[in-house]
Design an enzyme around this catalytic site. Structure first.
Site, mmCIF file in Angstrom:
data_model
loop_
_atom_site.group_PDB
_atom_site.id
_atom_site.type_symbol
_atom_site.label_atom_id
_atom_site.label_comp_id
_atom_site.label_asym_id
_atom_site.label_seq_id
_atom_site.Cartn_x
_atom_site.Cartn_y
_atom_site.Cartn_z
ATOM 1 N N CYS A 134 -10.059 5.081 -8.004
ATOM 2 C CA CYS A 134 -8.718 4.493 -8.018
ATOM 3 C C CYS A 134 -8.527 3.782 -9.345
ATOM 4 O O CYS A 134 -9.487 3.604 -10.093
ATOM 5 C CB CYS A 134 -8.548 3.517 -6.865
ATOM 6 S SG CYS A 134 -6.817 3.020 -6.618
ATOM 7 N N CYS A 136 -6.725 0.638 -9.653
ATOM 8 C CA CYS A 136 -6.279 -0.763 -9.591
ATOM 9 C C CYS A 136 -7.266 -1.777 -10.155
ATOM 10 O O CYS A 136 -6.861 -2.795 -10.705
ATOM 11 C CB CYS A 136 -5.853 -1.132 -8.175
ATOM 12 S SG CYS A 136 -7.105 -0.898 -6.923
ATOM 13 N N CYS A 144 -2.353 1.081 -8.759
ATOM 14 C CA CYS A 144 -3.269 2.194 -8.514
ATOM 15 C C CYS A 144 -2.896 3.446 -9.290
ATOM 16 O O CYS A 144 -3.334 4.553 -8.964
ATOM 17 C CB CYS A 144 -3.299 2.518 -7.026
ATOM 18 S SG CYS A 144 -3.793 1.132 -6.008
ATOM 19 N N LYS A 221 -4.216 5.784 4.757
ATOM 20 C CA LYS A 221 -4.457 4.424 4.258
ATOM 21 C C LYS A 221 -3.139 3.675 4.257
ATOM 22 O O LYS A 221 -2.175 4.082 3.606
ATOM 23 C CB LYS A 221 -5.038 4.465 2.844
ATOM 24 C CG LYS A 221 -5.167 3.078 2.231
ATOM 25 C CD LYS A 221 -5.912 3.098 0.921
ATOM 26 C CE LYS A 221 -5.884 1.734 0.267
ATOM 27 N NZ LYS A 221 -6.678 1.705 -0.958
ATOM 28 N N ARG A 231 -9.106 -7.738 -2.788
ATOM 29 C CA ARG A 231 -8.440 -7.817 -4.099
ATOM 30 C C ARG A 231 -9.022 -8.949 -4.932
ATOM 31 O O ARG A 231 -9.029 -8.885 -6.151
ATOM 32 C CB ARG A 231 -6.933 -7.916 -3.909
ATOM 33 C CG ARG A 231 -6.413 -6.598 -3.343
ATOM 34 C CD ARG A 231 -4.929 -6.567 -3.102
ATOM 35 N NE ARG A 231 -4.561 -5.309 -2.441
ATOM 36 C CZ ARG A 231 -3.364 -5.043 -1.951
ATOM 37 N NH1 ARG A 231 -2.408 -5.936 -2.063
ATOM 38 N NH2 ARG A 231 -3.134 -3.876 -1.371
ATOM 39 N N ARG A 243 2.123 -2.153 -2.909
ATOM 40 C CA ARG A 243 1.685 -0.751 -2.933
ATOM 41 C C ARG A 243 2.453 0.110 -1.924
ATOM 42 O O ARG A 243 1.995 1.155 -1.513
ATOM 43 C CB ARG A 243 0.195 -0.672 -2.617
ATOM 44 C CG ARG A 243 -0.699 -1.591 -3.444
ATOM 45 C CD ARG A 243 -2.024 -0.946 -3.736
ATOM 46 N NE ARG A 243 -3.078 -1.843 -4.117
ATOM 47 C CZ ARG A 243 -3.214 -2.448 -5.306
ATOM 48 N NH1 ARG A 243 -2.298 -2.279 -6.247
ATOM 49 N NH2 ARG A 243 -4.261 -3.220 -5.538
ATOM 50 N N LYS A 270 -7.879 3.785 7.411
ATOM 51 C CA LYS A 270 -8.110 2.454 6.842
ATOM 52 C C LYS A 270 -6.835 1.641 6.901
ATOM 53 O O LYS A 270 -5.795 2.163 6.517
ATOM 54 C CB LYS A 270 -8.558 2.637 5.395
ATOM 55 C CG LYS A 270 -8.620 1.372 4.593
ATOM 56 C CD LYS A 270 -8.892 1.709 3.157
ATOM 57 C CE LYS A 270 -8.921 0.435 2.353
ATOM 58 N NZ LYS A 270 -9.246 0.707 0.975
ATOM 59 N N SER A 297 -11.899 -5.617 4.256
ATOM 60 C CA SER A 297 -12.266 -6.989 3.881
ATOM 61 C C SER A 297 -11.614 -8.051 4.758
ATOM 62 O O SER A 297 -12.258 -9.027 5.133
ATOM 63 C CB SER A 297 -11.899 -7.224 2.412
ATOM 64 O OG SER A 297 -10.519 -6.975 2.193
ATOM 65 N N TYR A 335 -18.633 -4.155 5.630
ATOM 66 C CA TYR A 335 -19.390 -5.207 4.932
ATOM 67 C C TYR A 335 -20.422 -5.839 5.865
ATOM 68 O O TYR A 335 -21.290 -6.567 5.406
ATOM 69 C CB TYR A 335 -18.425 -6.266 4.390
ATOM 70 C CG TYR A 335 -17.353 -5.657 3.499
ATOM 71 C CD1 TYR A 335 -17.643 -5.315 2.184
ATOM 72 C CD2 TYR A 335 -16.077 -5.376 3.989
ATOM 73 C CE1 TYR A 335 -16.686 -4.722 1.378
ATOM 74 C CE2 TYR A 335 -15.108 -4.781 3.195
ATOM 75 C CZ TYR A 335 -15.419 -4.453 1.897
ATOM 76 O OH TYR A 335 -14.463 -3.842 1.103
HETATM 77 C C1 PBG Z 1 -8.085 0.491 -3.862
HETATM 78 C C2 PBG Z 1 -8.801 -0.009 -2.662
HETATM 79 C C3 PBG Z 1 -8.474 -1.124 -1.885
HETATM 80 C C4 PBG Z 1 -9.452 -1.195 -0.880
HETATM 81 C C5 PBG Z 1 -10.319 -0.138 -1.081
HETATM 82 N N1 PBG Z 1 -9.892 0.601 -2.167
HETATM 83 C C6 PBG Z 1 -7.424 -2.134 -2.079
HETATM 84 C C7 PBG Z 1 -6.002 -1.745 -2.028
HETATM 85 O O1 PBG Z 1 -5.634 -0.635 -1.686
HETATM 86 O O2 PBG Z 1 -5.192 -2.617 -2.362
HETATM 87 C C8 PBG Z 1 -9.514 -2.241 0.193
HETATM 88 C C9 PBG Z 1 -10.851 -2.365 0.877
HETATM 89 C C10 PBG Z 1 -10.992 -3.599 1.684
HETATM 90 O O3 PBG Z 1 -10.025 -4.354 1.901
HETATM 91 O O4 PBG Z 1 -12.109 -3.845 2.138
HETATM 92 N N2 PBG Z 1 -8.980 0.781 -4.899
#
Ligand code: PBG
Length: 345
Positions: A134, A136, A144, A221, A231, A243, A270, A297, A335
């Protein structure tokens, strides 16, 4: 209350004869184990790692207790620990030295992710190494994709300023995937929700003779509030806007078809917890594909925050992970992987 006191009130003439008493099979741990439908094990997990430049670095992430930004040498330590716990795979995210409009470190063979892939593969060749693909974390604007510039000579005058340019972004994603594949990644995981990314990356990998590198696609997603702590961890928050022009609307579920047609090897939903119905939907609809779910997360942070005595952490984690598997996930990116693997030993 003394025995006699309630007995006199509840005495019934006839003993009831129930045809079924489900509690019989719940009465001992061994019986419960015997009839259990879903079992969780270390091999279900993928452990995410955040890698940064430097040596001997373990920078804590405030909103994710127990998770760190790691220098490559420390990422290797974590990877070896994961192997010793029976966890089969890690997912790498990179924090670059510096950021720019298209994120050049992202597709450099000297970038922090290719370095980490090579080091981990050398130390733990049996571990599956998956890399996030990605923009970002690498772009100075935190989006992204490549953005439509402002002003008179902007590349796409009919699109708004700041619009995430789809097809220009594909070119960057292709290069990133090839750089990661060349470094030795087993799979790449494109997470930007850019249209056509799976097909484009497949073509690029194949053209580079990386036909053996797989694609774990974030097929579904959502534009979710539950990515907040990530983030901070990956330093990839957008500097403006959100996004929602590319990630999915949380109200929808029917858009996963595309990745299958374009050649994804593993599909993903996700976040996981607010979307267990979507996990089940994909499990039923795409029978021939392994399905992953990302316990993101924010989901991790919520349990960690309540583990101050409000809930029992171990039970809550194992219940959560079991629910994600019961919903239909074959693979759980989490995690909690190390702790859960330890508890399941
Ligand atoms: C983008 C990406 C994100 C996550 C994984 N890949 C953040 C987003 O889309 O803003 C989030 C993973 C998480 O929250 O654990 N590279």
């Amino acid at each position: 209350m003394a025995n006699e006191a309630w007995r006199s009130k509840l005495t019934r003439e006839r003993k009831p004869s129930l045809a079924r008493r489900e509690r019989r099979l719940r009465s001992t741990p061994a019986l419960r184990r015997m009839v259990r439908e879903t079992t969780l094990a270390a091999e279900d997990f993928v452990y995410p790692l955040f890698v940064r430049h430097g040596r001997d670095e373990r920078r804590p992430i405030a909103s994710m207790p127990g998770v760190f930004q790691l220098s490559v040498d420390q990422a290797v330590v974590e990877a070896e620990h994961a192997v010793s716990l029976g966890i089969p795979a890690v997912l790498l995210f990179g924090i670059p030295e510096s950021k720019d409009p298209i994120g050049e470190e992202n597709f450099s063979p000297r970038g922090v992710v290719p370095q980490a892939v090579r080091a981990i593969k050398q130390a733990a060749p049996e571990l599956v190494v998956i890399t996030d693909v990605c923009l970002c974390e690498y772009t100075d604007h935190g989006h992204c994709g490549v953005l439509n510039a402002g002003g008179e000579d902007r590349p796409h005058p009919r699109l708004p300023e700041g619009y995430v340019l789809n097809d220009e972004t594909l070119e960057v994603l292709d290069r990133v995937a090839v750089a990661h594949g060349e470094a030795g990644a087993d799979m790449v995981a494109p997470s930007g929700m850019i249209d056509g990314m799976v097909g484009s990356i497949r073509t690029a990998l194949d053209a580079a003779e990386l036909t053996h590198v797989g694609i774990l696609s974030y097929s579904v997603k959502y534009a979710s509030a539950f990515y907040g702590p990530f983030r901070e961890a990956a330093e990839g928050a957008p500097k403006f806007g959100d996004r929602k022009t590319h990630q999915m609307d949380p109200a929808n579920a029917r858009e996963a078809q595309r990745d299958v047609e374009e050649g994804a090897d593993v599909l993903m939903v996700k976040p996981a917890l607010a979307y267990l119905d979507v996990i089940r939907l994909l499990r039923d609809r795409f029978d021939a594909y392994p399905l992953a779910a990302y316990n993101v997360s924010g989901e991790y942070a919520m349990i960690k925050a309540a583990a101050n005595g409000w809930i029992d952490e171990r039970s809550a984690v194992l219940e959560t992970l079991t629910a994600i598997k019961r919903a239909g996930a074959d693979v759980i990116i989490t995690y909690h992987a190390k702790e859960a693997a330890q508890w399941l030993k």
